[in-house]
Design an enzyme around this catalytic site. Structure first.
Site, mmCIF file in Angstrom:
data_model
loop_
_atom_site.group_PDB
_atom_site.id
_atom_site.type_symbol
_atom_site.label_atom_id
_atom_site.label_comp_id
_atom_site.label_asym_id
_atom_site.label_seq_id
_atom_site.Cartn_x
_atom_site.Cartn_y
_atom_site.Cartn_z
ATOM 1 N N ASP A 198 0.833 -1.197 0.000
ATOM 2 C CA ASP A 198 0.000 0.000 0.000
ATOM 3 C C ASP A 198 0.873 1.254 0.000
ATOM 4 O OD1 ASP A 198 -2.961 0.829 0.519
ATOM 5 O OD2 ASP A 198 -1.760 2.114 1.823
ATOM 6 N N GLU A 239 0.274 -1.306 -4.925
ATOM 7 C CA GLU A 239 -0.911 -0.457 -5.046
ATOM 8 C C GLU A 239 -0.435 0.950 -5.381
ATOM 9 O OE1 GLU A 239 -4.137 2.049 -2.749
ATOM 10 O OE2 GLU A 239 -1.968 2.061 -2.631
ATOM 11 N N ASP A 343 -10.841 18.655 -9.999
ATOM 12 C CA ASP A 343 -9.962 18.207 -8.904
ATOM 13 C C ASP A 343 -10.483 16.970 -8.169
ATOM 14 O OD1 ASP A 343 -12.154 19.357 -7.710
ATOM 15 O OD2 ASP A 343 -11.035 20.622 -6.323
ATOM 16 N N VAL A 344 -11.302 16.159 -8.846
ATOM 17 C CA VAL A 344 -11.880 14.992 -8.157
ATOM 18 C C VAL A 344 -10.859 13.848 -8.126
ATOM 19 C CG1 VAL A 344 -13.749 13.298 -8.107
ATOM 20 C CG2 VAL A 344 -14.210 15.653 -8.817
#
Length: 489
Positions: A198, A239, A343-344
């Protein structure tokens, strides 16, 4: 070992029944023949924040979830996948707590990135920080050392609080490599088969760069950790939320990657009744991927979809999602927003809710996911066709809680009775058992309001047809007698 080409489940240790023992009982009672690909247990370790993603150690299991014996018990019937937050560790960990007491005299001091490891005088330079892909306003936190009352600034990529709960590890340090080796050896002892790395994209800190997926340094680390995992017969799943070209570079080097493009692309296909982008994508993507629709965070948008979406069209899609109850995670640094300000970062929702709780649309989405080459993962909320949990968002003030509902045993039993869940279980069994999914994949020509995908191997073949006007899906397949059968999804 090699990753099984079967469906996997993603779940928190406490989100199905309350703890690991309950999870194992539910898995054995309802899903023994369903998750033949394995169980991804989101961080079950002692943690000080971010629902497990600020671990104190990987050598212990959080007592309220259970013990390593419970993980081993799950591992008797299912391959177990766990996360390793390779970029950071909790500020409550014994390692950082010792540093807070003794400062540079701590035997753990070299695990962390004090700012003098980047800037000679330890003073951060604004121009350097402006180039970075930031996950918080500043990439460091300030702490006071107990022994001498001196201030130390330490690198912290993530964290909602100031100072952060997630303290970055210095992967250049031999002590960090020793610590990671200890964690991996413990995973091996406890029957863990796959480790997801991660936040691995953030591990290299280098001035003059975005400090995200810095090449070639990141490959040196990846090669080292791949060697470690391979020596213990553990598979790795990096990831990385990034531009698709970065994912492709990892794929070219033989790594498994996450298909973070598929969730948005399938959503776009079903909301706009157009398969054009989906078909183009499925023809050109790497096949060695883990696929997903939903997860504990949200549907990835930026930077995963950069150069794959028109921001005006994306705004319209995002607005539909907001109308259907979703909330948004936004990009922090101006430099990494779109030129028009879009900006999502992620759309946060249950995938079932964002499809308006339409059973046929949801089954169409799952069918497309399962036909896309790769290892399909199903998030536990999606498995039970769970809906947006607004109460949890209100209660915790955390937007991601919308898709993190904890199901009691009774709620699990009720959800399993739902027709859409039974349809999903049937589809998972088909995906697990039909031999052609180990064969050749073809995107067939079809009208723009249709999806037509084919798998074939020897005498077996199965063809998925989705009518985007009605969201009805069907699979035509060669059965064991050599005849053709039709399965309405």
């Amino acid at each position: 070992m090699s990753v099984k080409n079967k469906v996997q489940l993603i779940t928190y240790p406490d989100s199905l029944g309350g703890d690991l023992k309950a999870l194992n009982n539910i898995l054995k009672k309802y899903f023994l023949d369903i998750f033949k690909g394995g169980i991804h247990i989101l961080p079950p370790f002692p943690s000080s924040g971010d629902r497990g993603f600020a671990p104190l150690t990987y050598l212990e299991i959080e007592p309220k979830f259970g013990s390593w014996e419970d993980i081993k018990a799950i591992g008797e019937n299912f391959d177990v996948l766990v996360d390793l937050m390779v970029n950071h560790i909790s500020r409550q960990s014994e390692y950082f707590q010792d540093f807070l007491r003794k400062g540079r005299k701590s035997s753990y001091a070299d695990l962390f990135i004090t700012l003098d490891k980047l800037w000679m005088d330890g003073k951060p330079v604004k121009e350097d920080i402006e180039k970075m892909f930031l996950r918080r306003t500043l990439p460091y936190s300030t702490f006071t050392i107990e022994e001498n009352c001196e201030e130390e600034k330490v690198w912290t990529t993530f964290g909602k609080t100031d100072p952060s709960e997630q303290i970055d590890l210095d992967i250049k340090s031999e002590k960090v490599k020793h610590l990671l080796t200890e964690f991996f050896e413990n995973f091996k002892r406890n029957n863990v088969k796959i480790v997801r790395l991660d936040a691995v994209g953030y591990i290299i800190k280098k001035l003059g760069t975005s400090c995200f997926f810095v090449e070639p340094e990141i490959y040196e680390f990846m090669d080292w950790i791949m060697g470690l995992a391979t020596s213990l017969d553990i598979e790795l799943l990096p990831e990385v939320h990034a531009h698709y070209s970065i994912q492709n570079k990892l794929a070219e080097r033989g790594f498994w990657i996450y298909d973070f493009i598929l969730p948005y692309t399938i959503l776009d296909t079903l909301i706009n009744n157009s398969s054009k982008k989906l078909k183009h994508y499925l023809k050109n993507r790497p096949s060695k991927q883990f696929t997903m629709l939903d997860c504990h965070d949200g549907i990835p948008v930026k930077p995963d979809m950069d150069d794959l979406i028109d921001t005006e069209e994306a705004r319209k899609l995002v607005n539909v999602c907001l109308e259907r109850g979703s909330n948004l995670s936004l990009i922090v640094s101006d430099e990494h927003k779109a030129p028009d300000g879009f900006d999502v970062h992620q759309i946060r929702c249950s995938y079932y809710s964002v499809l308006n709780a339409d059973d046929d649309a949801y089954m169409a989405a799952r069918a497309i996911q399962f036909f896309a080459p790769g290892i399909p993962q199903v998030y536990y909320v999606g498995l039970l066709a769970g809906e947006n949990d607004y109460e949890a968002v209100k209660k915790n003030g955390e937007g991601r809680e919308i898709n993190r509902h904890n199901f009691s045993l009774e709620e699990v039993e009720q959800a399993i009775q739902k027709e859409v869940v039974q349809r999903l279980l049937k589809l998972i069994r088909f995906r697990n058992e039909y031999e052609a999914f180990d064969g050749q994949f073809i995107v067939l020509d079809s009208a723009e309001d249709e999806v037509c995908l084919l798998w074939k191997k020897d005498s077996k073949e199965c063809r998925l047809f989705v009518d985007l006007k009605t969201n009805k899906s069907e699979i035509e397949f060669v059965d064991n007698s050599g005849g053709r059968s039709l399965y309405i999804v």
